[in-house]
Design a protein around this motif. Structure first.
Motif, PDB file in Angstrom:
ATOM      1  N   ASP A  28     131.364  23.507  17.453  1.00 39.63           N
ATOM      2  CA  ASP A  28     130.494  24.655  17.201  1.00 39.63           C
ATOM      3  C   ASP A  28     131.015  25.852  17.987  1.00 39.63           C
ATOM      4  OD1 ASP A  28     128.201  26.470  17.116  1.00 39.63           O
ATOM      5  OD2 ASP A  28     127.012  24.714  16.545  1.00 39.63           O
ATOM      6  N   ASP A  60     128.942  22.005  13.295  1.00 45.76           N
ATOM      7  CA  ASP A  60     128.414  23.236  12.703  1.00 45.76           C
ATOM      8  C   ASP A  60     129.185  23.510  11.415  1.00 45.76           C
ATOM      9  OD1 ASP A  60     126.956  25.621  12.438  1.00 45.76           O
ATOM     10  OD2 ASP A  60     128.385  26.763  13.633  1.00 45.76           O
ATOM     11  N   LEU A  61     128.568  24.225  10.491  1.00 42.61           N
ATOM     12  CA  LEU A  61     129.241  24.558   9.238  1.00 42.61           C
ATOM     13  C   LEU A  61     129.979  25.890   9.302  1.00 42.61           C
ATOM     14  CD1 LEU A  61     126.594  23.447   6.593  1.00 42.61           C
ATOM     15  CD2 LEU A  61     128.678  22.251   7.303  1.00 42.61           C
ATOM     16  N   ASN A  62     129.369  26.883   9.943  1.00 41.54           N
ATOM     17  CA  ASN A  62     129.920  28.237   9.935  1.00 41.54           C
ATOM     18  C   ASN A  62     130.660  28.532  11.224  1.00 41.54           C
ATOM     19  OD1 ASN A  62     128.722  28.902   7.369  1.00 41.54           O
ATOM     20  ND2 ASN A  62     126.775  28.926   8.453  1.00 41.54           N
ATOM     21  N   ASP A  77     136.118  26.024   9.064  1.00 39.22           N
ATOM     22  CA  ASP A  77     134.675  25.791   9.085  1.00 39.22           C
ATOM     23  C   ASP A  77     134.353  24.302   8.963  1.00 39.22           C
ATOM     24  OD1 ASP A  77     134.783  25.079   6.352  1.00 39.22           O
ATOM     25  OD2 ASP A  77     134.009  27.003   5.666  1.00 39.22           O
ATOM     26  N   SER A 133     123.267  22.937  11.484  1.00 37.99           N
ATOM     27  CA  SER A 133     123.488  24.298  11.001  1.00 37.99           C
ATOM     28  C   SER A 133     122.190  25.103  11.006  1.00 37.99           C
ATOM     29  CB  SER A 133     124.062  24.251   9.584  1.00 37.99           C
ATOM     30  OG  SER A 133     124.266  25.550   9.076  1.00 37.99           O
ATOM     31  N   SER A 134     122.342  26.403  11.044  1.00 44.32           N
ATOM     32  CA  SER A 134     121.175  27.280  10.908  1.00 44.32           C
ATOM     33  C   SER A 134     120.837  27.511   9.441  1.00 44.32           C
ATOM     34  CB  SER A 134     121.419  28.608  11.623  1.00 44.32           C
ATOM     35  OG  SER A 134     122.594  29.197  11.119  1.00 44.32           O
ATOM     36  N   SER A 135     121.719  27.054   8.552  1.00 42.82           N
ATOM     37  CA  SER A 135     121.484  27.228   7.114  1.00 42.82           C
ATOM     38  C   SER A 135     120.346  26.330   6.637  1.00 42.82           C
ATOM     39  CB  SER A 135     122.747  26.892   6.320  1.00 42.82           C
ATOM     40  OG  SER A 135     122.459  26.889   4.934  1.00 42.82           O
ATOM     41  N   ASP A 173     123.436  23.654   0.677  1.00 44.46           N
ATOM     42  CA  ASP A 173     124.203  23.187   1.839  1.00 44.46           C
ATOM     43  C   ASP A 173     123.703  21.827   2.312  1.00 44.46           C
ATOM     44  OD1 ASP A 173     125.809  25.434   1.922  1.00 44.46           O
ATOM     45  OD2 ASP A 173     124.626  26.439   3.481  1.00 44.46           O
ATOM     46  N   TYR A 220     121.580  15.864   8.224  1.00 45.22           N
ATOM     47  CA  TYR A 220     121.694  17.314   8.340  1.00 45.22           C
ATOM     48  C   TYR A 220     120.548  17.791   9.220  1.00 45.22           C
ATOM     49  CZ  TYR A 220     122.346  22.159   6.714  1.00 45.22           C
ATOM     50  OH  TYR A 220     122.592  23.508   6.625  1.00 45.22           O
ATOM     51  N   LYS A 264     119.269  23.998  13.020  1.00 43.24           N
ATOM     52  CA  LYS A 264     119.170  24.572  14.363  1.00 43.24           C
ATOM     53  C   LYS A 264     117.862  25.333  14.500  1.00 43.24           C
ATOM     54  CE  LYS A 264     124.082  25.327  15.251  1.00 43.24           C
ATOM     55  NZ  LYS A 264     125.110  26.360  15.461  1.00 43.24           N
TER      56      LYS A 264
END
Length: 137
Positions: A12, A66-68, A73, A98-100, A105, A118, A121
């Protein structure tokens, strides 16, 4: 905790998030060692080196991804990691964090066999305690 996790890994680039998770893990004594990578490429390079010497103590039991991130990534990391995971010879539990909140996603991540779950955050203390205790299904 008698069967404490020996090594966990966070991939991350969010320094504040990583710092918070590290503090929780240390305060709750959830694992013996923790490694952090700022992007998927750095983590993938590490795992490729591990493949050449297969030092089981250097392979984490849990990965929080993390994804981003810049450079590589989480999606790119997952594509590459899925190809080498079985060659590592150790069970690794991987969580996408992730924050997504995008359902696309979430479903995409959960459809990947390497991904256990999944998490959105911010991850809570209870989430971490459950994961490290092995009770999360």
């Amino acid at each position: 905790m008698s069967n404490k996790i020996a090594l966990a890994c966070i991939i991350d680039d969010d320094d504040m998030y990583v710092s918070l998770v590290k503090k929780i893990i240390e305060a709750k004594n959830l694992c013996q060692n923790l490694m952090v990578f700022q992007n998927g490429k750095a983590a993938l390079n590490y795992f490729e080196v591990i493949l050449s010497n297969l030092d089981q103590k250097s392979i984490p039991e849990i990965i929080f991804l993390d994804l981003n991130m810049p450079v590589m990534d989480g999606w790119e990391f997952l594509d590459n990691f899925t190809r080498i995971k079985n060659k590592l010879g150790k069970a690794i539990t991987l969580y996408v964090v992730s924050s997504s909140i995008n359902p696309v996603d979430i479903e995409r991540a959960k459809s990947i066999n390497s991904v256990k779950d999944y998490l959105i955050k911010p991850v809570t203390i209870d989430d971490l305690e459950t994961i490290f205790s092995g009770k999360r299904t």
